[in-house]
Design an enzyme around this catalytic site. Structure first.
Site, short mmCIF file in Angstrom:
data_model
loop_
_atom_site.label_atom_id
_atom_site.label_comp_id
_atom_site.label_asym_id
_atom_site.label_seq_id
_atom_site.Cartn_x
_atom_site.Cartn_y
_atom_site.Cartn_z
N GLY A 124 11.23 3.17 99.64
CA GLY A 124 11.92 2.37 98.64
C GLY A 124 11.25 1.02 98.48
CB SER A 125 12.44 -2.01 96.83
OG SER A 125 13.67 -2.19 97.50
N GLY A 161 13.34 -2.42 102.40
CA GLY A 161 12.57 -2.05 103.60
C GLY A 161 12.72 -3.10 104.70
CB CYS A 196 5.25 3.89 95.57
SG CYS A 196 5.02 5.53 96.17
CD GLU A 219 4.92 6.09 103.23
OE1 GLU A 219 4.27 5.34 102.46
OE2 GLU A 219 4.38 6.85 104.04
CE LYS A 239 21.54 5.50 100.82
NZ LYS A 239 21.83 5.84 99.39
CD GLU A 269 6.41 -1.05 93.09
OE1 GLU A 269 7.38 -1.49 93.72
OE2 GLU A 269 5.80 -0.02 93.41
#
Ligand code: NAD
Length: 480
Positions: A227-228, A232, A283, A249, A174, A383
């Site tokens: 992703g974030s 996650g 990231c 990740e 996706k 972040e």
């Protein structure tokens, strides 16, 4: 530019049950194209197609070297179409055209690397004494579900797809709702490589709809999410309900420790790449620099010079490698980053350069340097995912490591010094999945990558990644 892009499910390009989404060029703010959006029924169709391929034995019965060659040929396909893909990637994501070309080359490299690994997964034999033969083998989970972010849409999809296919999994991918277009070539590459219909499915959809349906699908037997942290957690919760293992990740707030003996001429290059490449939307970006107080002023000045030297504007006009930076991926991302800079100023940080959205169309933020940042400020903890460098200072080695380790994240870290003993001590103590000594981003597709703490778990890249896509079966035979 094609005006409407479809999803690729079970070997066919089709519309999405959730209609269409408008894809915007962040370099101009203008509409670029429309993308078909998958709904839960489309996701189910893709997962079932992948499961059918797995159960048919099409991928697992073949000799691994053959599968590896098919994976490698996907990389060659990307290389042959590099210019076309890079063009679309640049327009949908905002990065300079030359950075987009590098991303396609990086994506191709994953197919080369994991294609080469396909025939290297071996089991072992375990001695059980007389009367038994015992051995292990690695088997793919069958259906690998992969959820992709927008910062390196082709490269990150390629890294999961290459490892998933090399190990014999059928894959369901996706893409991000911001950057779905350039992934179309991954589907074309799978077709050109000869993978059967259903072995590679690539579609876009809204995260809360298609993403959630994929993570929660009972037949998504292994999930890779990049992703974030917030998403996650949702993915891990959905996966837990059907006991599917995940690789997560997630984000980072990675720090470089710069000692008083560091080579600051060389470090300017690390600043350029570490925080301004891809407009800082990485990231593993070098978002914090913790510098010895004796070099603090000098480093801040050098960082500001690097930031000011960048020519910022539409990626499509930035064709050749150089000191350039493109747009951020969306206005939302840009406004969030600019807001975090303003908050940092309110909390006492000094804005040395940049920090404001630029007065041109598109999602541009000036390359930014903040100094006098302290560990308790939100800019030092959260972040930004943008071109914003926070500079902090330290007095002694222990303090530097303490500050570097003082966030919830732990993706990468760096130490810059001519003293190998000092570098080794820091490398042991830094809480991060990867430590760079004297070069930010040292490493490659061969080196394992992943986080400690809220940066996630599991590893992508390197040999380590392969173990996420397979499970061990032990076969014990009584021999009488
Ligand atoms: P995001 O979490 O918003 O979205 C990532 C993907 O998840 C998208 O495809 C999205 O559609 C999907 N998604 C959203 N909600 C979902 C849900 N409920 N269930 C399932 N899927 C859902 O992240 P983003 O904004 O696209 O990317 C930025 C973040 O990703 C940053 O925090 C960055 O640090 C992180 N990131 C990490 C790595 C890494 O390798 N560690 C790489 C790139 C980005």
């Amino acid at each position: 530019m094609q005006s409407y892009w479809r999803n690729f499910i079970d070997g066919e390009w089709g519309d999405g049950g959730a209609g269409r989404a408008e894809i915007v060029n962040p370099g101009t703010g203008e509409r670029l194209a429309e993308q078909a959006m998958a709904d839960a029924a489309d996701v189910d169709r893709a997962v079932r197609a992948a499961l059918r391929v797995h159960e048919s034995g099409a991928l697992i019965d073949m000799r691994p070297v053959e599968r590896g060659r098919m994976v490698q040929s996907m990389g060659r396909f990307l290389t042959e179409h590099e210019e076309d893909i890079a063009h679309v990637l640049c327009l949908e994501q905002g990065k300079p055209l030359w950075e987009a070309r590098r991303e396609i080359a990086g994506a191709a490299r994953y197919f080369e690397y994991y294609g080469n690994q396909a025939e290297t997964l071996e089991g072992r034999s375990i001695p059980l004494g007389a009367g038994y033969v015992d051995f292990t083998q690695s088997e793919p989970y069958g259906v690998s579900a992969q959820i992709i972010p927008w910062n390196f849409p082709v490269e990150i999809a390629a890294r999961s797809l290459a490892a998933g296919l090399a190990t014999g999994n059928a894959c369901v991918v996706k893409t991000s709702e911001l950057t779905p277009l350039s992934s179309a070539w991954l589907a074309e590459a799978a077709v050109a490589a000869g993978f059967p219909a259903g072995a590679v499915n690539i579609f876009c959809g809204w995260g809360h709809e298609a993403g959630a349906a994929l993570a929660g699908h009972g037949e998504a037997r292994q999930i890779v999410f990049t992703g974030s942290v917030a998403t996650g957690i949702k993915v891990a919760e959905a996966a837990a309900r059907h006991i599917a293992p995940c690789v997560l990740e997630l984000g980072g707030k990675s720090a470089a420790i710069v000692h008083e003996d560091a080579d600051l001429d060389a470090f300017e290059r690390d600043i350029r790449w570490g925080i301004y490449f891809n407009a800082g939307q990485i990231c593993s970006a070098m978002s914090r620099v913790i510098v010895h107080e004796a070099r603090h002023e000098e480093l801040v000045e050098r960082a500001a010079q690097v930031a000011r030297s960048l020519s910022v504007g539409p990626g499509i006009d930035r064709d050749t490698p150089g000191l350039t930076m493109g747009a951020m991926a969306s206005d939302t991302q840009r406004d969030r980053a600019a807001g975090m800079v303003s908050d940092a100023e309110r909390q006492g940080a000094r804005l040395v350069t940049g920090g404001r959205k630029m007065n041109i169309p598109g999602a541009f933020l000036e390359p930014t340097v903040l100094s006098q940042v302290t560990p308790d400020m939100s800019i030092a903890q959260e972040e930004v995912f943008g071109p914003v460098l926070s500079v902090m200072s330290f007095r002694d080695e222990a303090e530097a490591v303490r500050i570097a380790n003082g966030t919830e994240y732990g993706l990468v870290a760096g130490v810059f010094t001519r003293d190998l003993n000092r570098a080794s001590r820091a490398a042991q103590k830094l809480r991060a999945g990867q430590v760079f000594v004297n070069e930010w981003f040292a490493g490659g597709v061969e080196t394992p990558f992943g986080g400690y703490g809220k940066s996630g778990y599991g590893r992508e890249k390197g040999r380590e990644a392969l173990w996420n896509y397979v499970q061990t079966k032990n076969i014990a035979m009584a021999v009488r």
